[in-house]
Motif scaffolding. Structure first.
Motif, PDB file in Angstrom:
ATOM      1  N   ARG A 129     -21.804  90.462  46.268  1.00 20.51           N
ATOM      2  CA  ARG A 129     -21.853  91.292  47.369  1.00 20.51           C
ATOM      3  C   ARG A 129     -22.242  92.768  46.863  1.00 20.51           C
ATOM      4  O   ARG A 129     -22.311  92.998  45.678  1.00 20.51           O
ATOM      5  N   CYS A 165      -5.741  89.625  39.189  1.00 19.09           N
ATOM      6  CA  CYS A 165      -6.548  88.771  40.349  1.00 19.09           C
ATOM      7  C   CYS A 165      -6.418  87.252  40.600  1.00 19.09           C
ATOM      8  O   CYS A 165      -6.882  86.693  41.398  1.00 19.09           O
ATOM      9  N   CYS A 223      -2.307  85.762  43.321  1.00 17.92           N
ATOM     10  CA  CYS A 223      -2.052  84.828  44.574  1.00 17.92           C
ATOM     11  C   CYS A 223      -3.093  83.929  44.699  1.00 17.92           C
ATOM     12  O   CYS A 223      -2.524  82.925  45.644  1.00 17.92           O
ATOM     13  N   HIS A 224      -4.238  83.724  44.157  1.00 16.46           N
ATOM     14  CA  HIS A 224      -5.226  82.774  44.516  1.00 16.46           C
ATOM     15  C   HIS A 224      -5.735  82.507  43.102  1.00 16.46           C
ATOM     16  O   HIS A 224      -5.932  83.328  42.065  1.00 16.46           O
ATOM     17  N   TYR A 271      -2.550  94.630  48.826  1.00 13.95           N
ATOM     18  CA  TYR A 271      -1.756  93.331  48.894  1.00 13.95           C
ATOM     19  C   TYR A 271      -0.737  93.336  47.640  1.00 13.95           C
ATOM     20  O   TYR A 271       0.413  93.036  47.833  1.00 13.95           O
ATOM     21  N   MET A 272      -1.260  93.773  46.252  1.00 17.08           N
ATOM     22  CA  MET A 272      -0.205  93.523  45.261  1.00 17.08           C
ATOM     23  C   MET A 272       0.783  94.609  45.211  1.00 17.08           C
ATOM     24  O   MET A 272       1.928  94.188  44.997  1.00 17.08           O
ATOM     25  N   LYS A 322      -8.348  96.661  49.047  1.00 18.76           N
ATOM     26  CA  LYS A 322      -7.569  95.591  49.892  1.00 18.76           C
ATOM     27  C   LYS A 322      -6.701  94.738  49.239  1.00 18.76           C
ATOM     28  O   LYS A 322      -5.217  94.722  49.516  1.00 18.76           O
ATOM     29  N   MET A 323      -7.094  94.344  48.100  1.00 16.24           N
ATOM     30  CA  MET A 323      -6.430  93.369  47.033  1.00 16.24           C
ATOM     31  C   MET A 323      -5.317  94.097  46.616  1.00 16.24           C
ATOM     32  O   MET A 323      -4.327  93.505  46.228  1.00 16.24           O
TER      33      MET A 323
HETATM   34  C1  HEC Z   1      -1.074  90.157  46.352  1.00 11.53           C
HETATM   35  C2  HEC Z   1      -1.891  88.965  46.542  1.00 11.53           C
HETATM   36  C3  HEC Z   1      -3.348  88.979  45.987  1.00 11.53           C
HETATM   37  C4  HEC Z   1      -3.958  89.512  44.876  1.00 11.53           C
HETATM   38  C5  HEC Z   1      -2.998  89.724  43.561  1.00 11.53           C
HETATM   39  C6  HEC Z   1      -5.294  89.265  44.877  1.00 11.53           C
HETATM   40  N1  HEC Z   1      -5.771  88.728  46.307  1.00 11.53           N
HETATM   41 FE1  HEC Z   1      -7.431  88.366  46.593  1.00 11.53          FE
HETATM   42  N2  HEC Z   1      -6.839  87.573  48.500  1.00 11.53           N
HETATM   43  C7  HEC Z   1      -5.522  87.650  48.760  1.00 11.53           C
HETATM   44  C8  HEC Z   1      -5.504  87.405  50.238  1.00 11.53           C
HETATM   45  C9  HEC Z   1      -4.175  87.092  50.867  1.00 11.53           C
HETATM   46  C10 HEC Z   1      -6.723  86.833  50.692  1.00 11.53           C
HETATM   47  C11 HEC Z   1      -7.206  86.349  51.975  1.00 11.53           C
HETATM   48  C12 HEC Z   1      -7.035  87.360  53.122  1.00 11.53           C
HETATM   49  C13 HEC Z   1      -7.972  88.449  52.898  1.00 11.53           C
HETATM   50  O1  HEC Z   1      -9.164  88.175  52.564  1.00 11.53           O
HETATM   51  O2  HEC Z   1      -7.595  89.645  53.298  1.00 11.53           O
HETATM   52  C14 HEC Z   1      -7.562  87.129  49.344  1.00 11.53           C
HETATM   53  C15 HEC Z   1      -8.910  87.144  49.345  1.00 11.53           C
HETATM   54  C16 HEC Z   1      -9.953  87.394  48.532  1.00 11.53           C
HETATM   55  C17 HEC Z   1     -11.222  86.977  48.580  1.00 11.53           C
HETATM   56  C18 HEC Z   1     -12.128  86.514  49.428  1.00 11.53           C
HETATM   57  C19 HEC Z   1     -12.053  87.369  50.568  1.00 11.53           C
HETATM   58  C20 HEC Z   1     -13.304  87.457  51.573  1.00 11.53           C
HETATM   59  O3  HEC Z   1     -13.812  88.280  52.304  1.00 11.53           O
HETATM   60  O4  HEC Z   1     -14.057  86.334  51.136  1.00 11.53           O
HETATM   61  C21 HEC Z   1     -11.728  87.510  47.172  1.00 11.53           C
HETATM   62  C22 HEC Z   1     -13.511  87.498  46.712  1.00 11.53           C
HETATM   63  C23 HEC Z   1     -10.630  88.233  46.614  1.00 11.53           C
HETATM   64  N3  HEC Z   1      -9.303  87.723  46.975  1.00 11.53           N
HETATM   65  C24 HEC Z   1     -10.775  88.798  45.461  1.00 11.53           C
HETATM   66  C25 HEC Z   1      -9.583  89.192  44.765  1.00 11.53           C
HETATM   67  C26 HEC Z   1      -9.954  90.170  43.445  1.00 11.53           C
HETATM   68  C27 HEC Z   1     -10.878  90.672  42.907  1.00 11.53           C
HETATM   69  C28 HEC Z   1      -8.384  90.403  43.289  1.00 11.53           C
HETATM   70  C29 HEC Z   1      -8.150  91.323  42.007  1.00 11.53           C
HETATM   71  C30 HEC Z   1      -8.494  92.649  42.016  1.00 11.53           C
HETATM   72  C31 HEC Z   1      -7.621  89.630  44.116  1.00 11.53           C
HETATM   73  N4  HEC Z   1      -8.150  89.074  44.902  1.00 11.53           N
HETATM   74  C32 HEC Z   1      -6.118  89.766  44.040  1.00 11.53           C
HETATM   75  C33 HEC Z   1      -4.458  88.069  48.092  1.00 11.53           C
HETATM   76  C34 HEC Z   1      -4.511  88.691  46.780  1.00 11.53           C
END
Ligand code: HEC
Length: 116
Positions: free
Chosen positions: A75, A63, A66-67, A90-91, A86-87
């Protein structure tokens, strides 16, 4: 003594000899597949494909690709489940290290039980 062509017998002996030599070489070249899996200091295996990672280490390694590591604000379990799915999508789309179905469930469970 002149340079005469090799007799069939000699030519055959040389061919067989060379083949045996190269076959021997092949046996000596170490195969990368025969290496035993290496165990790293944290107890996990170095091989990312077969290693069994804890849900916490999955969360912390996947996680942040990307950020920054997301804050585990409250939640509903269903919201987290959808978000992790969804994440993970993206991966996969961006060719990063992703989660298997089981790992997705484990990470979601880890998040839900550690959120504030
Ligand atoms: C491939 C890149 C990528 C990875 C790896 C990733 N994220 Fe994200 N994440 C994003 C992007 C792009 C956004 C903003 C767009 C969206 O919310 O869809 C985001 C947004 C979020 C947000 C805010 C969304 C909201 O609606 O408030 C959360 C919480 C989050 N990620 C949690 C996670 C977690 C937990 C994991 C591991 C399971 C993870 N991310 C792994 C790309 C990634």
């Amino acid at each position: 003594m002149t340079n005469r062509p090799l007799s069939n017998g000699k030519a055959l002996a040389i061919t067989v000899g060379a083949a045996a030599f190269f076959f021997g070489l092949l046996l000596f070249i170490p195969s990368p597949r025969s290496r035993p899996p290496q165990v790293s200091s944290d107890g996990g295996t170095a091989n990312p494909v077969t290693a069994k990672e804890s849900p916490e280490s999955l969360f912390k390694s996947r996680c942040v690709q990307c950020h920054a590591l997301p804050a585990l604000t409250h939640r509903t379990p269903e919201d987290w489940r959808i978000l992790v799915l969804k994440m993970n999508r993206y991966m996969k789309q961006t060719g990063r290290r992703s989660l298997s179905d089981t790992e997705t469930r484990e990470v979601t469970h880890y998040i839900v039980s550690n959120q504030r």
